[in-house]
Design a protein around this motif. Structure first.
Motif, PDB file in Angstrom:
ATOM      1  N   ASP A  63       0.806  -1.219   0.000  1.00  0.00           N
ATOM      2  CA  ASP A  63       0.000   0.000   0.000  1.00  0.00           C
ATOM      3  C   ASP A  63       0.843   1.275   0.000  1.00  0.00           C
ATOM      4  N   LEU A  64       2.185   1.142   0.099  1.00  0.00           N
ATOM      5  CA  LEU A  64       3.061   2.306   0.060  1.00  0.00           C
ATOM      6  C   LEU A  64       3.356   2.703  -1.382  1.00  0.00           C
ATOM      7  N   ASP A  65       3.636   3.988  -1.600  1.00  0.00           N
ATOM      8  CA  ASP A  65       4.017   4.480  -2.918  1.00  0.00           C
ATOM      9  C   ASP A  65       5.530   4.294  -3.064  1.00  0.00           C
ATOM     10  N   ILE A  66       5.949   3.199  -3.699  1.00  0.00           N
ATOM     11  CA  ILE A  66       7.354   2.828  -3.791  1.00  0.00           C
ATOM     12  C   ILE A  66       8.144   3.865  -4.598  1.00  0.00           C
ATOM     13  N   LYS A  67       7.549   4.364  -5.664  1.00  0.00           N
ATOM     14  CA  LYS A  67       8.253   5.349  -6.496  1.00  0.00           C
ATOM     15  C   LYS A  67       8.505   6.643  -5.722  1.00  0.00           C
ATOM     16  N   ARG A  68       7.569   7.019  -4.906  1.00  0.00           N
ATOM     17  CA  ARG A  68       7.743   8.238  -4.111  1.00  0.00           C
ATOM     18  C   ARG A  68       8.816   8.047  -3.037  1.00  0.00           C
ATOM     19  N   ILE A  69       8.864   6.868  -2.433  1.00  0.00           N
ATOM     20  CA  ILE A  69       9.903   6.575  -1.443  1.00  0.00           C
ATOM     21  C   ILE A  69      11.273   6.567  -2.117  1.00  0.00           C
ATOM     22  N   CYS A  70      11.352   5.988  -3.309  1.00  0.00           N
ATOM     23  CA  CYS A  70      12.613   5.969  -4.050  1.00  0.00           C
ATOM     24  C   CYS A  70      13.063   7.393  -4.374  1.00  0.00           C
ATOM     25  N   LYS A  71      12.131   8.243  -4.750  1.00  0.00           N
ATOM     26  CA  LYS A  71      12.454   9.635  -5.053  1.00  0.00           C
ATOM     27  C   LYS A  71      12.982  10.347  -3.805  1.00  0.00           C
ATOM     28  N   ALA A  72      12.387  10.075  -2.652  1.00  0.00           N
ATOM     29  CA  ALA A  72      12.857  10.673  -1.401  1.00  0.00           C
ATOM     30  C   ALA A  72      14.246  10.156  -1.038  1.00  0.00           C
ATOM     31  N   PHE A  73      14.501   8.844  -1.253  1.00  0.00           N
ATOM     32  CA  PHE A  73      15.838   8.284  -1.022  1.00  0.00           C
ATOM     33  C   PHE A  73      16.870   9.019  -1.871  1.00  0.00           C
ATOM     34  N   LYS A  74      16.564   9.173  -3.159  1.00  0.00           N
ATOM     35  CA  LYS A  74      17.502   9.798  -4.086  1.00  0.00           C
ATOM     36  C   LYS A  74      17.810  11.242  -3.687  1.00  0.00           C
ATOM     37  N   LYS A  75      16.783  11.954  -3.254  1.00  0.00           N
ATOM     38  CA  LYS A  75      16.982  13.355  -2.888  1.00  0.00           C
ATOM     39  C   LYS A  75      17.743  13.492  -1.572  1.00  0.00           C
ATOM     40  N   ASN A  76      17.394  12.682  -0.576  1.00  0.00           N
ATOM     41  CA  ASN A  76      18.017  12.802   0.742  1.00  0.00           C
ATOM     42  C   ASN A  76      19.442  12.252   0.777  1.00  0.00           C
ATOM     43  N   PHE A  77      19.715  11.188   0.023  1.00  0.00           N
ATOM     44  CA  PHE A  77      21.024  10.540   0.085  1.00  0.00           C
ATOM     45  C   PHE A  77      21.954  10.996  -1.033  1.00  0.00           C
ATOM     46  N   SER A  78      21.474  11.832  -1.957  1.00  0.00           N
ATOM     47  CA  SER A  78      22.261  12.310  -3.099  1.00  0.00           C
ATOM     48  C   SER A  78      22.856  11.150  -3.884  1.00  0.00           C
ATOM     49  N   CYS A  79      22.010  10.227  -4.285  1.00  0.00           N
ATOM     50  CA  CYS A  79      22.456   9.066  -5.047  1.00  0.00           C
ATOM     51  C   CYS A  79      21.437   8.760  -6.137  1.00  0.00           C
ATOM     52  N   ASN A  80      21.789   7.888  -7.035  1.00  0.00           N
ATOM     53  CA  ASN A  80      20.871   7.470  -8.080  1.00  0.00           C
ATOM     54  C   ASN A  80      20.067   6.272  -7.576  1.00  0.00           C
ATOM     55  N   GLY A  81      18.885   6.067  -8.138  1.00  0.00           N
ATOM     56  CA  GLY A  81      18.059   4.948  -7.712  1.00  0.00           C
ATOM     57  C   GLY A  81      17.029   4.592  -8.752  1.00  0.00           C
ATOM     58  N   ALA A  82      16.484   3.379  -8.617  1.00  0.00           N
ATOM     59  CA  ALA A  82      15.472   2.899  -9.547  1.00  0.00           C
ATOM     60  C   ALA A  82      14.585   1.893  -8.828  1.00  0.00           C
ATOM     61  N   VAL A  83      13.371   1.722  -9.367  1.00  0.00           N
ATOM     62  CA  VAL A  83      12.436   0.725  -8.855  1.00  0.00           C
ATOM     63  C   VAL A  83      12.380  -0.409  -9.872  1.00  0.00           C
ATOM     64  N   GLN A  84      12.690  -1.618  -9.432  1.00  0.00           N
ATOM     65  CA  GLN A  84      12.703  -2.797 -10.294  1.00  0.00           C
ATOM     66  C   GLN A  84      11.555  -3.713  -9.896  1.00  0.00           C
ATOM     67  N   LYS A  85      10.931  -4.333 -10.877  1.00  0.00           N
ATOM     68  CA  LYS A  85       9.883  -5.323 -10.623  1.00  0.00           C
ATOM     69  C   LYS A  85      10.541  -6.679 -10.367  1.00  0.00           C
ATOM     70  N   ASP A  86      10.031  -7.405  -9.384  1.00  0.00           N
ATOM     71  CA  ASP A  86      10.560  -8.705  -9.027  1.00  0.00           C
ATOM     72  C   ASP A  86       9.397  -9.644  -8.743  1.00  0.00           C
ATOM     73  N   GLU A  87       9.700 -10.951  -8.597  1.00  0.00           N
ATOM     74  CA  GLU A  87       8.638 -11.920  -8.302  1.00  0.00           C
ATOM     75  C   GLU A  87       7.995 -11.639  -6.953  1.00  0.00           C
ATOM     76  N   GLU A  88       8.792 -11.209  -5.966  1.00  0.00           N
ATOM     77  CA  GLU A  88       8.279 -10.958  -4.625  1.00  0.00           C
ATOM     78  C   GLU A  88       7.650  -9.577  -4.481  1.00  0.00           C
ATOM     79  N   GLY A  89       7.805  -8.708  -5.478  1.00  0.00           N
ATOM     80  CA  GLY A  89       7.271  -7.356  -5.389  1.00  0.00           C
ATOM     81  C   GLY A  89       8.270  -6.360  -5.950  1.00  0.00           C
ATOM     82  N   ASP A  90       8.068  -5.094  -5.629  1.00  0.00           N
ATOM     83  CA  ASP A  90       8.962  -4.053  -6.114  1.00  0.00           C
ATOM     84  C   ASP A  90      10.212  -3.984  -5.243  1.00  0.00           C
TER      85      ASP A  90
END
Length: 122
Positions: A63-90
């Motif tokens: 129920d969490l917005d994974i893309k939004r969390i990833c965007k916050a990670f990228k902004k706060n940690f000054s790093c690159n990031g991506a959301v990948q689809k997997d069998e167990e989830g994102d």
């Protein structure tokens, strides 16, 4: 010759998965009310080449917005990031070793508790 009983030890098993140490060999039995790995968030670091590594975050609630969390990670940690689809989830992939940053962020933003985060690697 004496009957020797050796304790089985899995070096890649997490410390919290087995529970208390047993005197005999482990036969995969459930040891009681231990939390399952399905409700835990796994933060791993994977070595790429040379000094480069990536951090993966797996097990966030659906129920969490994974893309939004990833965007916050990228902004706060000054790093690159991506959301990948997997069998167990994102799965969130971040460049660099961001394990402690991810744990602190998830706890500070009250996304999860410290007990439900498992840090892997090194």
């Amino acid at each position: 010759m004496a009957n020797l009983q050796f304790n089985t030890f899995d070096a890649f098993e997490d410390a919290g998965d087995r529970g208390p140490a047993t005197s005999g060999p482990s036969d995969g039995e459930n040891l009681g009310a231990l939390p399952t790995t399905e409700d835990k968030i796994h933060v791993r670091v994977q070595q790429r080449n040379g000094r480069k590594c990536i951090t993966t975050v797996q097990g966030l609630a659906d129920d969490l917005d994974i893309k939004r969390i990833c965007k916050a990670f990228k902004k706060n940690f000054s790093c690159n990031g991506a959301v990948q689809k997997d069998e167990e989830g994102d799965v969130i992939q971040l460049s660099g070793d961001q394990r402690t940053n991810v744990r602190d962020f998830l706890v500070d933003q009250q996304i999860c508790l410290t007990d439900s985060i498992v840090l892997h690697g090194f």
